[in-house]
Design a protein around this motif. Structure first.
Motif, PDB file in Angstrom:
ATOM      1  N   VAL A 102       0.970  -1.161   0.159  1.00  0.00           N
ATOM      2  CA  VAL A 102      -0.041   0.026   0.009  1.00  0.00           C
ATOM      3  C   VAL A 102       0.895   1.320  -0.132  1.00  0.00           C
ATOM      4  O   VAL A 102       1.836   1.216   0.856  1.00  0.00           O
ATOM      5  CB  VAL A 102      -1.025   0.109   1.266  1.00  0.00           C
ATOM      6  CG1 VAL A 102      -1.719   1.222   1.150  1.00  0.00           C
ATOM      7  CG2 VAL A 102      -1.932  -1.088   1.195  1.00  0.00           C
ATOM      8  N   SER A 103       0.594   2.248  -0.950  1.00  0.00           N
ATOM      9  CA  SER A 103       1.414   3.300  -0.872  1.00  0.00           C
ATOM     10  C   SER A 103       0.453   4.624  -1.505  1.00  0.00           C
ATOM     11  O   SER A 103      -0.657   4.231  -2.195  1.00  0.00           O
ATOM     12  CB  SER A 103       2.572   3.531  -1.758  1.00  0.00           C
ATOM     13  OG  SER A 103       2.381   3.077  -3.215  1.00  0.00           O
ATOM     14  N   SER A 104       0.869   5.883  -1.433  1.00  0.00           N
ATOM     15  CA  SER A 104      -0.109   6.915  -1.488  1.00  0.00           C
ATOM     16  C   SER A 104       1.027   7.728  -2.469  1.00  0.00           C
ATOM     17  O   SER A 104       2.227   8.108  -2.313  1.00  0.00           O
ATOM     18  CB  SER A 104      -0.472   7.765  -0.492  1.00  0.00           C
ATOM     19  OG  SER A 104      -1.456   6.791  -0.014  1.00  0.00           O
ATOM     20  N   TYR A 105       0.387   8.259  -3.439  1.00  0.00           N
ATOM     21  CA  TYR A 105       1.071   9.364  -4.171  1.00  0.00           C
ATOM     22  C   TYR A 105       0.241  10.532  -4.313  1.00  0.00           C
ATOM     23  O   TYR A 105      -0.810  10.571  -4.831  1.00  0.00           O
ATOM     24  CB  TYR A 105       1.291   8.950  -5.832  1.00  0.00           C
ATOM     25  CG  TYR A 105       2.021   9.830  -6.541  1.00  0.00           C
ATOM     26  CD1 TYR A 105       3.193  10.355  -6.389  1.00  0.00           C
ATOM     27  CD2 TYR A 105       1.321  10.586  -7.580  1.00  0.00           C
ATOM     28  CE1 TYR A 105       3.892  11.226  -7.203  1.00  0.00           C
ATOM     29  CE2 TYR A 105       1.639  11.720  -8.395  1.00  0.00           C
ATOM     30  CZ  TYR A 105       3.176  12.101  -7.969  1.00  0.00           C
ATOM     31  OH  TYR A 105       3.589  13.208  -8.853  1.00  0.00           O
ATOM     32  N   ALA A 106       0.950  11.918  -3.836  1.00  0.00           N
ATOM     33  CA  ALA A 106       0.163  13.074  -3.906  1.00  0.00           C
ATOM     34  C   ALA A 106       0.320  13.595  -5.363  1.00  0.00           C
ATOM     35  O   ALA A 106       1.295  13.979  -5.808  1.00  0.00           O
ATOM     36  CB  ALA A 106       0.617  13.829  -2.696  1.00  0.00           C
TER      37      ALA A 106
ATOM     38  N   PRO B 248     -13.083   5.539  -6.198  1.00  0.00           N
ATOM     39  CA  PRO B 248     -12.375   4.598  -6.993  1.00  0.00           C
ATOM     40  C   PRO B 248     -11.483   5.523  -8.293  1.00  0.00           C
ATOM     41  O   PRO B 248     -12.098   6.484  -8.738  1.00  0.00           O
ATOM     42  CB  PRO B 248     -13.544   3.682  -7.839  1.00  0.00           C
ATOM     43  CG  PRO B 248     -14.604   4.389  -7.629  1.00  0.00           C
ATOM     44  CD  PRO B 248     -14.669   5.244  -6.457  1.00  0.00           C
ATOM     45  N   VAL B 249     -10.405   4.983  -8.497  1.00  0.00           N
ATOM     46  CA  VAL B 249      -9.545   5.597  -9.438  1.00  0.00           C
ATOM     47  C   VAL B 249      -9.166   4.715 -10.637  1.00  0.00           C
ATOM     48  O   VAL B 249      -9.729   4.726 -11.897  1.00  0.00           O
ATOM     49  CB  VAL B 249      -8.197   6.058  -9.057  1.00  0.00           C
ATOM     50  CG1 VAL B 249      -7.474   6.669 -10.449  1.00  0.00           C
ATOM     51  CG2 VAL B 249      -8.487   7.324  -7.946  1.00  0.00           C
TER      52      VAL B 249
ATOM     53  N   ILE C 190      -8.999   7.347  -4.483  1.00  0.00           N
ATOM     54  CA  ILE C 190      -8.624   8.609  -3.736  1.00  0.00           C
ATOM     55  C   ILE C 190      -8.357   8.544  -2.236  1.00  0.00           C
ATOM     56  O   ILE C 190      -9.003   7.665  -1.623  1.00  0.00           O
ATOM     57  CB  ILE C 190      -9.603   9.822  -3.905  1.00  0.00           C
ATOM     58  CG1 ILE C 190      -9.797   9.783  -5.214  1.00  0.00           C
ATOM     59  CG2 ILE C 190      -9.427  11.039  -3.107  1.00  0.00           C
ATOM     60  CD1 ILE C 190      -8.802  10.428  -6.147  1.00  0.00           C
ATOM     61  N   ASP C 191      -7.236   9.026  -1.598  1.00  0.00           N
ATOM     62  CA  ASP C 191      -6.740   8.810  -0.355  1.00  0.00           C
ATOM     63  C   ASP C 191      -7.051  10.276   0.332  1.00  0.00           C
ATOM     64  O   ASP C 191      -6.315  11.326   0.003  1.00  0.00           O
ATOM     65  CB  ASP C 191      -5.249   8.234  -0.223  1.00  0.00           C
ATOM     66  CG  ASP C 191      -4.756   8.119   1.094  1.00  0.00           C
ATOM     67  OD1 ASP C 191      -5.828   8.104   1.961  1.00  0.00           O
ATOM     68  OD2 ASP C 191      -3.550   7.858   1.342  1.00  0.00           O
ATOM     69  N   GLY C 192      -8.143  10.221   1.117  1.00  0.00           N
ATOM     70  CA  GLY C 192      -8.256  11.423   1.991  1.00  0.00           C
ATOM     71  C   GLY C 192      -9.078  12.581   1.271  1.00  0.00           C
ATOM     72  O   GLY C 192      -9.528  12.316   0.060  1.00  0.00           O
ATOM     73  N   GLY C 193      -9.568  13.472   2.001  1.00  0.00           N
ATOM     74  CA  GLY C 193     -10.263  14.670   1.573  1.00  0.00           C
ATOM     75  C   GLY C 193     -11.908  14.322   1.300  1.00  0.00           C
ATOM     76  O   GLY C 193     -12.192  13.244   1.805  1.00  0.00           O
TER      77      GLY C 193
ATOM     78  N   THR D 216      -4.832  12.804  -3.596  1.00  0.00           N
ATOM     79  CA  THR D 216      -3.830  11.674  -3.268  1.00  0.00           C
ATOM     80  C   THR D 216      -4.257  10.478  -3.657  1.00  0.00           C
ATOM     81  O   THR D 216      -5.627  10.222  -3.420  1.00  0.00           O
ATOM     82  CB  THR D 216      -3.446  11.792  -2.008  1.00  0.00           C
ATOM     83  OG1 THR D 216      -2.776  13.068  -1.698  1.00  0.00           O
ATOM     84  CG2 THR D 216      -2.487  10.733  -1.821  1.00  0.00           C
ATOM     85  N   ILE D 217      -3.495   9.709  -4.602  1.00  0.00           N
ATOM     86  CA  ILE D 217      -4.047   8.333  -4.953  1.00  0.00           C
ATOM     87  C   ILE D 217      -3.425   7.326  -4.218  1.00  0.00           C
ATOM     88  O   ILE D 217      -2.153   7.330  -4.051  1.00  0.00           O
ATOM     89  CB  ILE D 217      -3.468   8.034  -6.512  1.00  0.00           C
ATOM     90  CG1 ILE D 217      -4.220   9.161  -7.411  1.00  0.00           C
ATOM     91  CG2 ILE D 217      -3.865   6.578  -6.947  1.00  0.00           C
ATOM     92  CD1 ILE D 217      -3.744   8.931  -8.759  1.00  0.00           C
TER      93      ILE D 217
END
Length: 295
Positions: free
Chosen positions: A178-182, A285-286, A276-279, A258-259
């Protein structure tokens, strides 16, 4: 009617010869977020995407954009039997399979055909397949194959084949990665330099007319981001281990969001999803039905 399947299906869209350089590869990698994390400018693993030395590698998703990389006009939609406009269209799904590691520079020829047109009632789905072979005359070895669809809103309803789709089930266990990219505010403006000048991704007025509150990130930018995150997180950053990548565009991304990317090892492949991560749109879904096949 605007779409005539009897004309479109099987239409040969011709052959296109194109070339690319190491600079194109570097720009593409930067446009999908390579080198953006703290310390990446000093990391040998990260520099495999962003430094034009002997270690430079090519993420396979580059093959999807390579034929049109130097385009400066909005993508044409002059498909046989299809009278549609750009504001109706969003990317539906994309896949690429590679025959081996992609060269960092070269010349190739791609031949593309329309394979299917699906009637979804209030929309139509148009599928294309392309085969890229090395050389200016297409006589060299096969480099990669692509399959993609566009979703045309406001079309359909002629009683045609609805088509079929196979959902990819996400394993019912914790993800192996699991990772996130802004996504940066200028991400879409940078990515459009990779050959997709669709104003939907840059012009606020055009985006509003198309039904969006603001320009959205290119689907293929999200596609590249997800593949890169999976490659880095589960394959040690080695792009040569990627044999192919498939994904369905399940939702939009606005620059500044952020994805979150999740991946599960399953035999000889990696199952993945992105949201989408947050907000306010957390969990939206992306990318769905994602499969990274191993070389």
């Amino acid at each position: 009617m605007p779409i005539d399947p009897s004309v479109a299906i099987g239409a040969d869209l011709g052959a296109r010869t194109f070339s690319w350089t190491e600079s194109d590869v570097l720009l593409y990698h930067l446009a999908i977020g390579a080198g953006s994390r703290s310390g990446d400018n000093l990391s040998p693993a990260a520099l495999r995407y962003t430094l034009d030395d002997a270690a430079l590698q090519v993420l396979p998703s580059f093959g999807v954009v390579a034929p049109t990389f130097h385009e400066t006009d909005p993508p044409p939609l002059d498909l046989p039997g299809c009278d549609i406009n750009l504001a109706q269209v969003v990317h539906g799904a994309q896949s690429i399979s590679v025959s081996g590691a992609l060269p960092t520079s070269g010349t190739a020829t791609v031949r593309t055909t329309i394979t299917d047109v699906w009637d979804k009632g209030k929309a139509a789905v148009i599928w294309q397949e392309g085969v890229a072979t090395a050389g200016s005359d297409g006589s060299g070895e096969e480099l990669w194959r692509t399959r993609s669809s566009i979703f045309v809103r406001g079309e359909g309803g002629w009683g045609g084949d609805r088509g079929s789709a196979t959902a990819v089930d996400v394993p019912e266990r914790d993800a192996d990665h699991v990772s996130s990219y802004a996504v940066t505010p200028q991400q879409a403006l940078l990515y459009r330099l990779c050959g997709d000048r669709n104003p939907l991704h840059a012009d606020p007025g055009f985006a509003k007319a198309a039904g969006f509150p603001a320009p959205i990130l290119h689907g293929l930018c999200s596609y590249g981001i997800v593949l890169r995150e999976l490659t880095d997180g589960l394959l040690g950053g080695d792009a040569t281990q990627v044999g192919g990548f498939t994904g369905r565009f399940a939702g939009v991304v606005f620059p500044g969001e952020t994805i979150r990317v999740s991946g599960w090892r399953e035999g000889g492949s990696i199952i993945a999803s992105a949201a989408i991560d947050g907000g306010e749109r957390d969990g939206s879904p992306v990318l769905a039905d994602c499969v990274l096949s191993l070389a």
